[in-house]
Design a protein around this motif. Structure first.
Motif, PDB file in Angstrom:
ATOM      1  N   ARG A 121       6.601 -15.008   3.338  1.00  0.00           N
ATOM      2  CA  ARG A 121       7.790 -14.037   3.342  1.00  0.00           C
ATOM      3  C   ARG A 121       7.588 -13.305   2.033  1.00  0.00           C
ATOM      4  N   TRP A 169       2.952 -22.475  -3.633  1.00  0.00           N
ATOM      5  CA  TRP A 169       3.579 -23.119  -2.213  1.00  0.00           C
ATOM      6  C   TRP A 169       2.687 -24.380  -1.713  1.00  0.00           C
ATOM      7  N   ARG A 193      -1.471 -18.926  -3.363  1.00  0.00           N
ATOM      8  CA  ARG A 193      -1.050 -19.945  -2.589  1.00  0.00           C
ATOM      9  C   ARG A 193      -1.017 -21.200  -3.339  1.00  0.00           C
ATOM     10  N   LEU A 206       9.294 -22.566  -4.692  1.00  0.00           N
ATOM     11  CA  LEU A 206       9.683 -23.060  -3.480  1.00  0.00           C
ATOM     12  C   LEU A 206      10.913 -22.950  -2.775  1.00  0.00           C
ATOM     13  N   ARG A 207      11.875 -23.044  -3.793  1.00  0.00           N
ATOM     14  CA  ARG A 207      13.468 -23.004  -3.331  1.00  0.00           C
ATOM     15  C   ARG A 207      13.830 -21.367  -3.210  1.00  0.00           C
ATOM     16  N   MET A 216      11.914 -18.667  -1.670  1.00  0.00           N
ATOM     17  CA  MET A 216      11.293 -18.233  -0.359  1.00  0.00           C
ATOM     18  C   MET A 216      10.107 -18.887  -0.183  1.00  0.00           C
ATOM     19  N   SER A 217       9.497 -18.661   1.126  1.00  0.00           N
ATOM     20  CA  SER A 217       8.226 -19.077   1.689  1.00  0.00           C
ATOM     21  C   SER A 217       7.275 -18.119   1.210  1.00  0.00           C
ATOM     22  N   GLY A 218       5.936 -18.774   1.205  1.00  0.00           N
ATOM     23  CA  GLY A 218       4.854 -17.908   0.670  1.00  0.00           C
ATOM     24  C   GLY A 218       4.552 -16.686   1.823  1.00  0.00           C
TER      25      GLY A 218
END
Length: 301
Positions: free
Chosen positions: A173, A156, A153, A166-167, A169-171
């Motif tokens: 997803r 992110w 984690r 971070l650019r 995809m989200s954590g």
């Protein structure tokens, strides 16, 4: 203590045994190359003109290019081999271009189908992903392999977040796709004893490119290597004498330049070897020698 006057110094010089000569000993006199020995001001530092500085810089660049050409002629790695044989149109391509040579769009299309199939079978709900997003998933995994943080984690997090991740995809997803990623139909296992059947398409993608490389060497090398891995896997081995003692054992066949041509993951008794009556070592040699071209006799392993 009272300082010496000029008269005191002259008296001391006359009283000493030191002989002072006006003639210079040219053999013992050190004269720097850039300083004129006949200059009357010994404290003056020579100033380099703009033209001289330009000539020196050009000479330095010429020496650097000459050194680079010498190193290029030496066989320090397999790069010279790739350039000579023109395996690819441009042997000095980007990392992404080399990556797509092994993992093509068809590879990610297959991964897209089986990933969606797995989520429907397991959770009765599709992830609705595509090959482009799965490429991003693999890119994030590669970044994490190079930039290591103690917790997933943290990539992110607000304080320690890594911009490249971070650019992409989200954590949430990333975790969802990582847990759902499949290359085969997980609902039906094959009947053989292949213990790496879930990642067999990945191994085949790499091996097929290795087998397509030119076999134009005379000498080859067959040995075992350790794929460093400390996670949960029934094939994990511990070889004390290896630099990376814990991981997956892999039997490889390479050229004398160190280019990988073929490999086989060790699976214990389930390792696909044609014969085992001669022991593990000779059996592995026979297995790797099968991929060598038959029209080139005389090769040495």
């Amino acid at each position: 203590m009272k300082g010496l006057t000029e008269e005191d110094i002259l008296k001391l010089l006359h009283a000493s045994d030191l002989e002072v000569s006006d003639e210079d000993d040219s053999e013992n006199l050190f004269v720097p190359e850039n300083i004129d020995a006949s200059s009357s001001d010994s404290d003056e530092i020579p100033v380099q003109t703009a033209s001289e500085s330009s000539r020196n810089n050009n000479q330095l660049k010429a020496d650097t290019l000459s050194s680079a050409q010498v190193l290029k002629k030496k066989n320090l790695s397999g790069r010279k081999y790739l350039q000579k044989k023109k395996l690819f149109k441009d042997p000095f391509r980007s990392s992404l271009q080399y990556f797509t040579t092994y993992f093509t769009d068809e590879f990610f299309k297959t991964a897209e189908e089986h990933t969606s199939q797995y989520t429907v079978w397991k959770h009765e709900k599709s992830t609705k992903t595509d090959g482009t997003e799965l490429k991003k998933l693999m890119a994030v995994n590669l970044i994490m392999g190079c930039i290591k943080l103690p917790r997933l984690r943290l990539y992110w997090s607000t304080e320690f977040g890594y911009t490249q991740v971070l650019r992409i995809m989200s954590g949430g997803r990333f975790v969802a796709l990582r847990n759902a990623f499949h290359m085969v139909d997980a609902s039906c296992a094959p009947g053989n004893n292949n213990k790496v059947w879930k990642v067999q398409p990945v191994l085949d993608a790499v091996r097929n490119v290795c087998l397509s490389l030119p076999w134009d060497h005379v000498t080859y090398s067959a040995d075992e290597q350790m794929k460093q891995f400390t996670g949960h896997c029934p094939l994990r081995q511990f070889v004390k004498s290896k630099p990376r003692p814990v991981g997956l054992k892999n039997f490889v066949l390479t050229t004398s330049a160190g280019i990988l041509l073929d490999f086989e993951i060790y699976q214990g008794d389930s390792t696909p070897l044609q014969t085992k009556e001669f022991g593990l070592g000779p059996s592995v040699m026979l297995r790797l020698a099968q991929t060598s071209p038959q029209e080139k006799p005389g090769s040495e392993v």
